[in-house]
Motif scaffolding. Structure first.
Motif, short mmCIF file in Angstrom:
data_model
loop_
_atom_site.label_atom_id
_atom_site.label_comp_id
_atom_site.label_asym_id
_atom_site.label_seq_id
_atom_site.Cartn_x
_atom_site.Cartn_y
_atom_site.Cartn_z
N ARG A 107 -13.63 0.91 -12.42
CA ARG A 107 -12.29 0.33 -12.58
C ARG A 107 -11.24 1.22 -11.92
N ASP A 108 -11.31 2.53 -12.17
CA ASP A 108 -10.29 3.43 -11.65
C ASP A 108 -10.38 3.58 -10.13
N GLN A 109 -11.59 3.52 -9.60
CA GLN A 109 -11.74 3.50 -8.14
C GLN A 109 -11.01 2.31 -7.55
N ALA A 110 -11.19 1.13 -8.13
CA ALA A 110 -10.51 -0.07 -7.63
C ALA A 110 -9.00 0.10 -7.69
N PHE A 111 -8.51 0.74 -8.74
CA PHE A 111 -7.06 0.99 -8.87
C PHE A 111 -6.56 1.82 -7.70
N TRP A 112 -7.24 2.90 -7.39
CA TRP A 112 -6.79 3.78 -6.31
C TRP A 112 -6.94 3.12 -4.94
N ASN A 142 -3.67 4.51 -0.20
CA ASN A 142 -4.48 4.65 1.01
C ASN A 142 -5.74 5.47 0.76
N ALA A 143 -6.23 5.45 -0.46
CA ALA A 143 -7.43 6.21 -0.80
C ALA A 143 -8.67 5.54 -0.22
N LEU A 144 -9.63 6.37 0.17
CA LEU A 144 -10.91 5.91 0.70
C LEU A 144 -12.03 6.66 0.00
N MET A 151 0.84 -1.19 0.00
CA MET A 151 0.00 0.00 0.00
C MET A 151 0.88 1.25 0.00
N ILE A 152 0.65 2.15 -0.93
CA ILE A 152 1.41 3.40 -1.03
C ILE A 152 0.63 4.48 -0.29
N GLU A 153 1.28 5.09 0.70
CA GLU A 153 0.62 6.08 1.55
C GLU A 153 0.84 7.49 1.00
N LEU A 154 -0.26 8.19 0.72
CA LEU A 154 -0.21 9.55 0.23
C LEU A 154 -0.64 10.52 1.33
N ARG A 155 -0.01 11.68 1.36
CA ARG A 155 -0.33 12.69 2.38
C ARG A 155 -1.42 13.65 1.90
N ASP A 156 -1.27 14.15 0.68
CA ASP A 156 -2.22 15.16 0.18
C ASP A 156 -1.97 15.38 -1.31
N ILE A 157 -2.94 15.95 -1.97
CA ILE A 157 -2.73 16.41 -3.33
C ILE A 157 -1.81 17.62 -3.28
N TYR A 158 -0.97 17.80 -4.31
CA TYR A 158 0.05 18.85 -4.16
C TYR A 158 0.08 19.88 -5.28
N TYR A 159 0.08 19.46 -6.53
CA TYR A 159 0.07 20.45 -7.61
C TYR A 159 -0.56 19.86 -8.87
N THR A 160 -0.84 20.75 -9.81
CA THR A 160 -1.24 20.34 -11.15
C THR A 160 -0.31 21.02 -12.15
N ARG A 161 -0.12 20.35 -13.29
CA ARG A 161 0.66 20.90 -14.39
C ARG A 161 -0.21 20.85 -15.65
#
Length: 286
Positions: free
Chosen positions: A150-155, A160-162, A1-11
């Motif tokens: 499908r993409d929900q299952a991926f995340w 650590n998405a909920l 499981m890859i733990e993410l803290r927050d969204i950070y930027y867009t390009r």
């Protein structure tokens, strides 16, 4: 499981950096923190930047998340490679361009480019807006998905998405206690569907509503109140047709994440606005 803290930027790619600067400063209210012949960096909080426009294809979009553990870059890459996800490591020059110490990238099943960053740079000076829009920071994105289930299952499988709530088949996902950092909307293409900036007060939303109308900016939804987060919102069309949103929705904290029950709303305008506003946004229509 890859733990993410927050969204950070867009390009975002653009053929017109001057137009991007005019919109993001005079209309959106962000601060320019760097500009070159092919880059425009902007911020709305204490990050170095939360938005970068670069000379390129206007359909070329990237979303970045910060890793919770700054030492986990290698293990995150290994996990994605083992799962057969198309991914790679950013070069030192690319990391410098993004103002982070290191990063990796991958493509989600729709083909959206996502970057996972370690030790992103913070700003030494306080945010000073170009327009007093009340912006307090980058909130979330709507992300295009050719198959939200499908993409929900991926995340959920790799990160650590909920799920906080659903609207039709489209999930609103969080990686911390704020209601959502990403929503997956059904489309036939990849890319960012909208970009949200948080504002401090309801008055900020309404002041911008009249300001945008006076400046002939196309309003595509709102003002209104979301059924999901409870936030007051306003969506409007920006540079290169990108939809931007002001809201105070991310102030709504899920106090007991383990006990939270995701709610299922129908794909109907009333699920996006409890006041009755009708969206002029294809992905929000039933």
């Amino acid at each position: 499981m890859i733990e993410l803290r927050d969204i950070y930027y867009t390009r975002l790619g653009t053929r017109d950096l001057e137009g991007a600067e005019k919109f993001t400063t005079q209309i959106l209210g962000l601060q320019v923190v760097g500009k070159t012949n092919d880059r425009l960096y902007l911020r709305g909080d204490n990050k170095h930047h939360s938005l970068c426009y670069f000379l390129g294809d206007p359909t070329d979009h990237t979303v970045a998340f910060e890793l919770r553990d700054w030492t986990a870059v290698n293990s995150a890459l290994e996990q994605l490679e083992k799962a057969g996800v198309l991914c790679g490591r950013g070069t030192d020059a690319e990391a410098q361009d993004r103002h982070v110490e290191s990063f990796i990238w991958f493509l989600d099943p729709t083909g959206n480019r996502i970057e996972l960053v370690s030790r992103p740079h913070d700003a030494a000076r306080r945010y000073f807006p170009s327009r007093d829009a009340g912006v307090t920071g980058f909130g979330h994105v709507g992300l295009c998905s050719t198959d939200p289930v499908r993409d929900q299952a991926f995340w959920l499988n790799h990160f650590n998405a909920l799920v906080s709530d659903w609207i039709g088949p489209c999930p609103l996902l969080r990686v911390n206690t704020r209601h959502h950092q990403m929503a997956l909307f059904a489309t036939d293409h990849k890319g960012i569907q909208h970009i949200n900036y948080q504002v401090a007060e309801v008055d900020d939303v309404m002041r911008s509503y009249y300001f945008l109308k006076e400046n002939n900016v196309k309003i595509v939804f709102g003002p209104g109140r979301h059924a999901t987060s409870g936030g007051i919102f306003l969506y409007f069309e920006g540079h290169d047709g990108m939809i931007y949103e002001y809201s105070n929705s991310d102030r709504k904290i899920i106090e007991s994440p383990d006990d939270h029950r995701p709610r299922q709303f129908p794909m109907h305008p009333s699920s996006f606005c409890v006041w009755g506003a009708k969206p002029d946004i294809a992905e929000f229509k039933d």
